[in-house]
Design a protein around this motif. Sequence first.
Motif, PDB file in Angstrom:
ATOM      1  N   VAL A  77       0.849  -1.200   0.000  1.00 47.75           N
ATOM      2  CA  VAL A  77       0.000   0.000   0.000  1.00 47.75           C
ATOM      3  C   VAL A  77       0.882   1.247   0.000  1.00 47.75           C
ATOM      4  O   VAL A  77       0.640   2.191  -0.762  1.00 47.75           O
ATOM      5  N   TRP A  78       1.917   1.256   0.842  1.00 50.06           N
ATOM      6  CA  TRP A  78       2.825   2.400   0.911  1.00 50.06           C
ATOM      7  C   TRP A  78       3.447   2.688  -0.457  1.00 50.06           C
ATOM      8  O   TRP A  78       3.483   3.820  -0.913  1.00 50.06           O
ATOM      9  N   ASP A  79       3.960   1.647  -1.102  1.00 56.02           N
ATOM     10  CA  ASP A  79       4.648   1.815  -2.384  1.00 56.02           C
ATOM     11  C   ASP A  79       3.707   2.367  -3.455  1.00 56.02           C
ATOM     12  O   ASP A  79       4.122   3.159  -4.301  1.00 56.02           O
ATOM     13  N   GLU A  80       2.461   1.955  -3.434  1.00 54.69           N
ATOM     14  CA  GLU A  80       1.466   2.464  -4.375  1.00 54.69           C
ATOM     15  C   GLU A  80       1.148   3.938  -4.096  1.00 54.69           C
ATOM     16  O   GLU A  80       0.907   4.715  -5.008  1.00 54.69           O
ATOM     17  N   TRP A  81       1.155   4.320  -2.824  1.00 57.02           N
ATOM     18  CA  TRP A  81       0.787   5.675  -2.381  1.00 57.02           C
ATOM     19  C   TRP A  81       1.907   6.691  -2.586  1.00 57.02           C
ATOM     20  O   TRP A  81       1.660   7.837  -2.947  1.00 57.02           O
ATOM     21  N   MET A  82       3.150   6.268  -2.372  1.00 57.71           N
ATOM     22  CA  MET A  82       4.286   7.200  -2.417  1.00 57.71           C
ATOM     23  C   MET A  82       4.674   7.495  -3.865  1.00 57.71           C
ATOM     24  O   MET A  82       4.950   6.574  -4.633  1.00 57.71           O
ATOM     25  N   PRO A  83       4.703   8.779  -4.244  1.00 60.96           N
ATOM     26  CA  PRO A  83       5.102   9.117  -5.617  1.00 60.96           C
ATOM     27  C   PRO A  83       6.547   8.678  -5.895  1.00 60.96           C
ATOM     28  O   PRO A  83       7.416   8.791  -5.025  1.00 60.96           O
ATOM     29  N   GLU A  84       6.778   8.206  -7.099  1.00 60.92           N
ATOM     30  CA  GLU A  84       8.112   7.760  -7.486  1.00 60.92           C
ATOM     31  C   GLU A  84       9.115   8.904  -7.329  1.00 60.92           C
ATOM     32  O   GLU A  84       8.844  10.054  -7.690  1.00 60.92           O
ATOM     33  N   GLY A  85      10.255   8.583  -6.757  1.00 62.50           N
ATOM     34  CA  GLY A  85      11.314   9.563  -6.568  1.00 62.50           C
ATOM     35  C   GLY A  85      11.155  10.438  -5.338  1.00 62.50           C
ATOM     36  O   GLY A  85      11.958  11.338  -5.114  1.00 62.50           O
ATOM     37  N   CYS A  86      10.125  10.185  -4.533  1.00 62.24           N
ATOM     38  CA  CYS A  86       9.855  11.031  -3.360  1.00 62.24           C
ATOM     39  C   CYS A  86       9.983  10.279  -2.039  1.00 62.24           C
ATOM     40  O   CYS A  86       9.523  10.754  -1.003  1.00 62.24           O
ATOM     41  N   ALA A  87      10.597   9.113  -2.061  1.00 63.59           N
ATOM     42  CA  ALA A  87      10.685   8.299  -0.841  1.00 63.59           C
ATOM     43  C   ALA A  87      11.420   9.057   0.262  1.00 63.59           C
ATOM     44  O   ALA A  87      12.515   9.572   0.048  1.00 63.59           O
ATOM     45  N   PRO A  88      10.817   9.137   1.455  1.00 70.22           N
ATOM     46  CA  PRO A  88      11.459   9.823   2.577  1.00 70.22           C
ATOM     47  C   PRO A  88      12.432   8.898   3.314  1.00 70.22           C
ATOM     48  O   PRO A  88      12.473   7.690   3.059  1.00 70.22           O
ATOM     49  N   ALA A  89      13.174   9.469   4.240  1.00 73.87           N
ATOM     50  CA  ALA A  89      13.887   8.635   5.204  1.00 73.87           C
ATOM     51  C   ALA A  89      12.791   7.919   5.997  1.00 73.87           C
ATOM     52  O   ALA A  89      11.780   8.521   6.341  1.00 73.87           O
ATOM     53  N   ARG A  90      12.968   6.628   6.254  1.00 76.10           N
ATOM     54  CA  ARG A  90      11.870   5.866   6.845  1.00 76.10           C
ATOM     55  C   ARG A  90      12.387   4.784   7.768  1.00 76.10           C
ATOM     56  O   ARG A  90      13.436   4.192   7.517  1.00 76.10           O
ATOM     57  N   ALA A  91      11.633   4.537   8.825  1.00 76.57           N
ATOM     58  CA  ALA A  91      11.915   3.426   9.726  1.00 76.57           C
ATOM     59  C   ALA A  91      10.606   2.691   9.978  1.00 76.57           C
ATOM     60  O   ALA A  91       9.528   3.291   9.953  1.00 76.57           O
TER      61      ALA A  91
END
Length: 114
Positions: A77-91
Amino acid sequence: MIERFHTTARMSRIVRHNGTIWLCGQVGAGATVAEQTRDCLSRVDALLTEAGSSRRDILQATIWLAHMADYDAMNAVWDEWMPEGCAPARACGEARLAGSDLLVEVIVTAAVSA
């Protein structure tokens, strides 16, 4: 100046300061982690919009799962929601959440949209 939105004695749902936005932890409704993640991210979208930001401006996300076995389903779900190239720092980690029916909680820090 620090701006607080939807503030109670315990917390604010949004805090904005010097071009940065912090959201309180968001949870969602649903029977599965995918449903809860989708609803949770919809709430994140609404709060970011209200604060003058968007998912493209997320700097950092912390995700708590009740069960790490749900990691792949949440990520789909996250991968579908997050625009390509905009991935934040994430834990992402496992934690006991506030209610036994809760499967995921997302905490976001974002920049105010330019």
